[in-house]
Design a protein around this motif. Structure first.
Motif, PDB file in Angstrom:
ATOM      1  N   LEU B 201       0.811  -1.220   0.000  1.00  0.00           N
ATOM      2  CA  LEU B 201       0.000   0.000   0.000  1.00  0.00           C
ATOM      3  C   LEU B 201       0.846   1.273   0.000  1.00  0.00           C
ATOM      4  N   VAL B 202       2.147   1.151   0.331  1.00  0.00           N
ATOM      5  CA  VAL B 202       3.014   2.327   0.319  1.00  0.00           C
ATOM      6  C   VAL B 202       3.007   2.961  -1.065  1.00  0.00           C
ATOM      7  N   SER B 203       3.049   2.106  -2.092  1.00  0.00           N
ATOM      8  CA  SER B 203       3.084   2.641  -3.456  1.00  0.00           C
ATOM      9  C   SER B 203       1.678   2.761  -4.049  1.00  0.00           C
ATOM     10  N   PHE B 204       0.674   2.645  -3.160  1.00  0.00           N
ATOM     11  CA  PHE B 204      -0.714   2.659  -3.642  1.00  0.00           C
ATOM     12  C   PHE B 204      -1.153   4.092  -3.913  1.00  0.00           C
ATOM     13  N   ASP B 205      -1.763   4.303  -5.069  1.00  0.00           N
ATOM     14  CA  ASP B 205      -2.207   5.638  -5.445  1.00  0.00           C
ATOM     15  C   ASP B 205      -3.622   5.869  -4.903  1.00  0.00           C
ATOM     16  N   HIS B 206      -3.719   6.721  -3.878  1.00  0.00           N
ATOM     17  CA  HIS B 206      -5.025   6.876  -3.218  1.00  0.00           C
ATOM     18  C   HIS B 206      -6.040   7.640  -4.064  1.00  0.00           C
ATOM     19  N   SER B 207      -5.571   8.302  -5.116  1.00  0.00           N
ATOM     20  CA  SER B 207      -6.544   8.987  -5.975  1.00  0.00           C
ATOM     21  C   SER B 207      -7.432   7.972  -6.698  1.00  0.00           C
ATOM     22  N   LEU B 208      -6.958   6.709  -6.769  1.00  0.00           N
ATOM     23  CA  LEU B 208      -7.768   5.686  -7.432  1.00  0.00           C
ATOM     24  C   LEU B 208      -9.055   5.420  -6.659  1.00  0.00           C
ATOM     25  N   THR B 209      -8.947   5.350  -5.323  1.00  0.00           N
ATOM     26  CA  THR B 209     -10.168   5.112  -4.542  1.00  0.00           C
ATOM     27  C   THR B 209     -11.082   6.336  -4.619  1.00  0.00           C
ATOM     28  N   ARG B 210     -10.470   7.532  -4.636  1.00  0.00           N
ATOM     29  CA  ARG B 210     -11.292   8.739  -4.762  1.00  0.00           C
ATOM     30  C   ARG B 210     -11.995   8.765  -6.117  1.00  0.00           C
ATOM     31  N   ALA B 211     -11.258   8.319  -7.147  1.00  0.00           N
ATOM     32  CA  ALA B 211     -11.862   8.264  -8.482  1.00  0.00           C
ATOM     33  C   ALA B 211     -13.062   7.324  -8.468  1.00  0.00           C
ATOM     34  N   ALA B 212     -12.895   6.168  -7.816  1.00  0.00           N
ATOM     35  CA  ALA B 212     -13.992   5.211  -7.744  1.00  0.00           C
ATOM     36  C   ALA B 212     -15.177   5.828  -7.012  1.00  0.00           C
ATOM     37  N   ALA B 213     -14.880   6.560  -5.921  1.00  0.00           N
ATOM     38  CA  ALA B 213     -15.963   7.193  -5.157  1.00  0.00           C
ATOM     39  C   ALA B 213     -16.658   8.251  -6.001  1.00  0.00           C
ATOM     40  N   SER B 214     -15.881   9.014  -6.766  1.00  0.00           N
ATOM     41  CA  SER B 214     -16.495  10.083  -7.582  1.00  0.00           C
ATOM     42  C   SER B 214     -17.337   9.486  -8.689  1.00  0.00           C
ATOM     43  N   LEU B 215     -17.050   8.232  -9.055  1.00  0.00           N
ATOM     44  CA  LEU B 215     -17.849   7.575 -10.094  1.00  0.00           C
ATOM     45  C   LEU B 215     -19.053   6.862  -9.481  1.00  0.00           C
ATOM     46  N   ALA B 217     -19.125   4.651  -6.730  1.00  0.00           N
ATOM     47  CA  ALA B 217     -19.000   3.374  -6.028  1.00  0.00           C
ATOM     48  C   ALA B 217     -18.965   3.620  -4.516  1.00  0.00           C
ATOM     49  N   ASP B 218     -19.652   2.743  -3.757  1.00  0.00           N
ATOM     50  CA  ASP B 218     -19.607   2.931  -2.305  1.00  0.00           C
ATOM     51  C   ASP B 218     -18.328   2.308  -1.750  1.00  0.00           C
ATOM     52  N   GLY B 219     -18.112   2.456  -0.459  1.00  0.00           N
ATOM     53  CA  GLY B 219     -16.865   2.020   0.164  1.00  0.00           C
ATOM     54  C   GLY B 219     -16.560   0.555  -0.054  1.00  0.00           C
ATOM     55  N   VAL B 220     -17.582  -0.294   0.159  1.00  0.00           N
ATOM     56  CA  VAL B 220     -17.363  -1.739   0.039  1.00  0.00           C
ATOM     57  C   VAL B 220     -16.983  -2.102  -1.391  1.00  0.00           C
ATOM     58  N   ARG B 221     -17.734  -1.514  -2.343  1.00  0.00           N
ATOM     59  CA  ARG B 221     -17.476  -1.812  -3.747  1.00  0.00           C
ATOM     60  C   ARG B 221     -16.083  -1.350  -4.161  1.00  0.00           C
ATOM     61  N   THR B 222     -15.716  -0.148  -3.700  1.00  0.00           N
ATOM     62  CA  THR B 222     -14.383   0.366  -4.006  1.00  0.00           C
ATOM     63  C   THR B 222     -13.315  -0.576  -3.450  1.00  0.00           C
ATOM     64  N   PHE B 223     -13.552  -1.029  -2.222  1.00  0.00           N
ATOM     65  CA  PHE B 223     -12.575  -1.900  -1.575  1.00  0.00           C
ATOM     66  C   PHE B 223     -12.344  -3.162  -2.399  1.00  0.00           C
ATOM     67  N   PHE B 224     -13.459  -3.801  -2.799  1.00  0.00           N
ATOM     68  CA  PHE B 224     -13.306  -5.084  -3.488  1.00  0.00           C
ATOM     69  C   PHE B 224     -12.901  -4.932  -4.952  1.00  0.00           C
ATOM     70  N   LYS B 225     -13.341  -3.823  -5.585  1.00  0.00           N
ATOM     71  CA  LYS B 225     -13.079  -3.695  -7.022  1.00  0.00           C
ATOM     72  C   LYS B 225     -11.788  -2.939  -7.329  1.00  0.00           C
ATOM     73  N   VAL B 226     -11.347  -2.089  -6.420  1.00  0.00           N
ATOM     74  CA  VAL B 226     -10.158  -1.287  -6.704  1.00  0.00           C
ATOM     75  C   VAL B 226      -9.000  -1.664  -5.793  1.00  0.00           C
ATOM     76  N   THR B 227      -9.245  -1.607  -4.475  1.00  0.00           N
ATOM     77  CA  THR B 227      -8.133  -1.819  -3.544  1.00  0.00           C
ATOM     78  C   THR B 227      -7.622  -3.256  -3.592  1.00  0.00           C
ATOM     79  N   VAL B 228      -8.551  -4.212  -3.450  1.00  0.00           N
ATOM     80  CA  VAL B 228      -8.129  -5.613  -3.345  1.00  0.00           C
ATOM     81  C   VAL B 228      -7.290  -6.079  -4.546  1.00  0.00           C
ATOM     82  N   PRO B 229      -7.748  -5.821  -5.808  1.00  0.00           N
ATOM     83  CA  PRO B 229      -6.916  -6.291  -6.917  1.00  0.00           C
ATOM     84  C   PRO B 229      -5.503  -5.705  -6.892  1.00  0.00           C
ATOM     85  N   LEU B 230      -5.394  -4.439  -6.420  1.00  0.00           N
ATOM     86  CA  LEU B 230      -4.083  -3.808  -6.428  1.00  0.00           C
ATOM     87  C   LEU B 230      -3.178  -4.315  -5.316  1.00  0.00           C
TER      88      LEU B 230
END
Lengths: 427, 314
Positions: B201-215, B217-230
């Motif tokens: 997660l150190v090299s994780f780009d947090h703007s990706l989760t914000r992008a998902a939220a702006s599109l 997606a709720d927290g759970v969906r963002t977690f499973f669709k964006v964070t987990v794969p990365l």
């Protein structure tokens, strides 16, 4: 003009500052909520057991429970005054011994008293057995002390009664004292245990604590000595070759501890591989004992912990640019000076990280010394396990554990200060 | 004859390491004198010796597990699979099979629990807004640091106090008897997952989760669709650490398990304690093969991770 005085506002009419604070707060709460499940889980499955164990090191319910009434009578007795307590104490103790003998609680109290003073177990059980047969009645009035003395003349001894008195404390520091080979004297002053019962601290270089410390330190030093060159080699070879050689480090790292311990037993035993090789090569004329002694423990522990040293040093060395050393050389430094003054200081943090990790792990070692060490090579973990399972002296097991835990946590805090827990790397 | 063989083996090791260093010698700058060149060669020979020390004990036991006689010395009088037979179909194999079954069940459930809890917590821990971050991290890593005997003794008493011992649980349902060990192993495994996932997660780009939220997606969906794969590589290597920790753990099992809760390490421990039988070496060999498989998986993951981040191995 008017607008300039206005604060910025967001959609719901909140000030921007407040909105930001709210978002921050929500962010904070979300982070906390994410950590919470693991926090609860670790607190329940890991922290609570250890906290309970630490409590057990001062908890002392047995004697206080079985001899509660006697202890009340003994409150008025000052061991430094009259050598024995009043008749009333004998009478109460007789009743409680008889009761304890019938419902089988006296054995536990006898065992507990024996931890404080050798010989108490047989005295208590013998007396309980005999006293329970004595007819109770008005005719025994004033004759209980004589009866006790008839059973064993030790009952006229100040020390026996003093032991019962101070062992009856509901909470005690006695187990901590025992973990350092100390104990209470009859006047509750702290004194050394008799020499034949010393084991943990006062016997000097043979003592368990000193042994645990110096075997761990020796293993750590050996790991630095062996790990540093290998890490240097791996960090400075072309990646293709170093990746291949890395397998030789990672395979032991990933191999079961028991497999590696088994391997060392096979290699080191008297009829084992190493003895064979040395015999064939004529280095030794007779098979020598390499295992079930200090040598076996140190070799096996060094082997098992070496990867924990190599990997952190390697990852630090990877970040040192080779040009620094070359620059030193071009400025006229000898190879040794260039290494010692330029390269080595930069690799120190790796040695710190690996060294502290190896030291922490070595302090708590149990399985390997238990399997490849002799009786005098066991570290403190062995005694914690032994007091838990065999001698059932849980107070002493817990106080030994508390000291060990304190030592390990001290090194852990040092690790955090020097290396940072966030920088801990694996593999 | 054997003496010759041993000498030949040592000679081969020496020649290989000297040859390897002579190859490197050619690349040394010309100003390096004979002293430097001698040191260069001897340094590599020393390193080769240390690497031999690391790997030999493990390699030595593998051929011995195929020994026809129950001795642990070379030369072996003959080749045989009898110890493997012992393990797979022999008289006492049933206990071993039970041990495998228990070990696998414990390791799988402990790994799942540790990976789930550890990953979720790591996401929280890598948030810079988290209060008491260092303290929390230090606490959550501590199961890895605290000596196993202390953990085991503490758990033995505490689990008895709250009534989750194998005996008490199997009275409720037969399938629950492994739960205490699973819980304990999960606690031991979580630090590995926390460490490896926070590292990814150190090299994780947090703007990706914000992008998902702006599109939307709720927290759970963002977690499973964006964070987990990365963070998947970190999760998998953490899970492997947790798995091997559980699979290899013996101290806690010795304290928590009742009579029927055999595991492979426990069987090995009692086997070594009494008298090492070659069957133990057969099991050890199988475990070495297993760790080779694990190592290969990890290495492949690491390469994939490097490729995905655009760092190709040279």
């Amino acid at each position: 003009m008017v607008q300039a005085a206005q604060t910025f506002q967001v959609a719901e009419g909140m000030s921007l500052k407040a909105a930001l604070a709210k978002a921050e707060r929500r962010n904070k709460t979300r982070a906390l909520l994410l950590v919470l499940p693991l926090l609860v889980f670790v607190s329940f499955t890991f922290l609570a057991p250890i906290a309970q164990m630490m409590f057990r090191s001062i908890d002392n319910p047995v004697v206080a429970g079985v001899f509660s009434e006697t202890l009340i009578v003994l409150e008025d007795w000052d061991p430094s005054g009259a050598p024995t307590p009043p008749e009333k104490a004998y009478e109460t103790l007789a009743a409680e011994l008889a009761r304890g003998y019938k419902n089988r609680t006296v054995g536990r109290a006898a065992t507990r008293l024996n931890y404080s003073q050798g010989g108490m177990r047989s005295l208590i059980t013998k007396t309980a057995r005999k006293i329970s047969r004595v007819q109770v009645g008005p005719f025994m009035e004033g004759r209980w002390k004589d009866k006790f003395l008839e059973i064993d003349k030790d009952w006229g001894d100040r020390e026996v009664w003093a032991t019962i008195k101070y062992s009856g404390d509901r909470y005690t520091a006695e187990f901590f004292l025992k973990a350092l080979d100390l104990g209470y004297d009859w006047d509750k002053s702290v004194t050394a245990e008799p020499e034949n019962r010393q084991l943990y601290f006062l016997t000097g270089f043979d003592s368990v604590w000193w042994r645990t410390f110096w075997i761990s330190a020796l293993v750590t030093a050996l790991c630095v000595l062996l790990g540093y060159p290998v890490a240097y080699l791996l960090a400075n070879l072309p990646l293709r070759i170093s990746n291949l050689l890395m397998i030789l480090v990672l395979l032991p790292f990933w191999t079961s501890l028991l497999v590696r311990t088994t391997a060392w037993i096979v290699v080191l035993q008297t009829e084992g591989v190493l003895n064979d090789v040395m015999m064939f090569m004529g280095i030794i004329d007779e098979r020598i004992q390499l295992i079930f002694n200090r040598f076996g423990v140190v070799i096996a522990m060094t082997h098992i912990l070496l990867p924990f040293m190599i990997l952190p040093i390697y990852s630090v060395m990877k970040t040192i640019p080779p040009s620094y050393e070359r620059a030193a050389r071009s400025l006229g430094a000898t190879p040794w000076t260039a290494f010692w003054k330029v390269y080595f200081p930069q690799s120190l943090s790796g040695i710190g990280a690996g060294g502290l990790l190896v030291f922490i792990l070595a302090l708590g070692y149990y399985i390997t010394p238990a399997l490849v060490g002799g009786p005098t090579d066991q570290l403190v973990s062995y005694f914690i396990a032994d007091h838990t399972n065999r001698s059932l002296n849980w107070g002493l097991a817990s106080s030994l554990g508390a000291f060990l835990l304190a030592g390990v946590l001290a090194v852990y805090v040092l690790y955090d200060k020097l290396v940072g827990i966030d920088n801990m790397k694996l593999g | 004859m054997i003496k010759l063989l041993v000498y030949a083996l040592l000679l081969v090791i020496l020649i290989v390491s000297v040859r390897a260093s002579i190859k490197g010698l050619r690349n040394l700058p010309t100003y390096v004198g004979w002293l430097g060149r001698t040191w260069f060669v001897s340094f590599r020979v020393i390193c080769a010796a240390i690497l031999v020390f690391l790997i030999t004990p493990i390699l030595v036991i593998i051929p011995l597990s195929f020994n026809a006689e129950p001795y642990f010395t070379y030369p072996m009088p003959g080749f045989s699979l009898r110890w493997y037979e012992d393990f797979f179909v022999g008289e006492k194999s049933e206990v071993w099979h039970l041990a495998i079954k228990n070990s696998v069940i414990i390791a799988i459930f402990a790994t799942l629990l540790a990976t789930f809890l550890g990953t979720v917590a790591a996401v929280g821990l890598s948030n810079s807004r988290l209060p008491f971050k260092t303290f929390l991290m230090g606490f959550l890593i501590s199961p890895m640091i605290v000596p196993l005997v202390i953990t085991a003794v503490g758990m033995k008493f505490f689990y008895t106090t709250v009534g989750i011992t194998p005996n008490q649980l199997s009275a409720i349902s037969e399938n629950l008897h492994l739960v205490p060990i699973i819980l304990a192993h999960a606690a031991l495994g979580t630090p590995f997952v926390v460490i490896t996932v926070t590292a990814t997660l150190v090299s994780f780009d947090h703007s990706l989760t914000r992008a998902a939220a702006s599109l939307g997606a709720d927290g759970v969906r963002t977690f499973f669709k964006v964070t987990v794969p990365l963070v998947m590589p970190g999760m998998i290597s953490g899970a492997l650490f947790a798995f091997i920790t559980s699979f290899d753990e013996v101290v806690i099992v010795l304290f928590l398990a009742g009579a029927p809760e055999y595991t492979i390490p426990r069987q090995m421990f009692s086997g070594i304690r009494e008298q090492i039988s070659p069957t133990i070496l057969a099991v050890a060999t199988i475990l070495v093969v297993l760790s080779i498989l694990l190592l290969t998986t990890l290495e492949m993951l690491r390469r994939r991770n490097e490729r995905m981040r655009g760092m190709t191995p040279q």
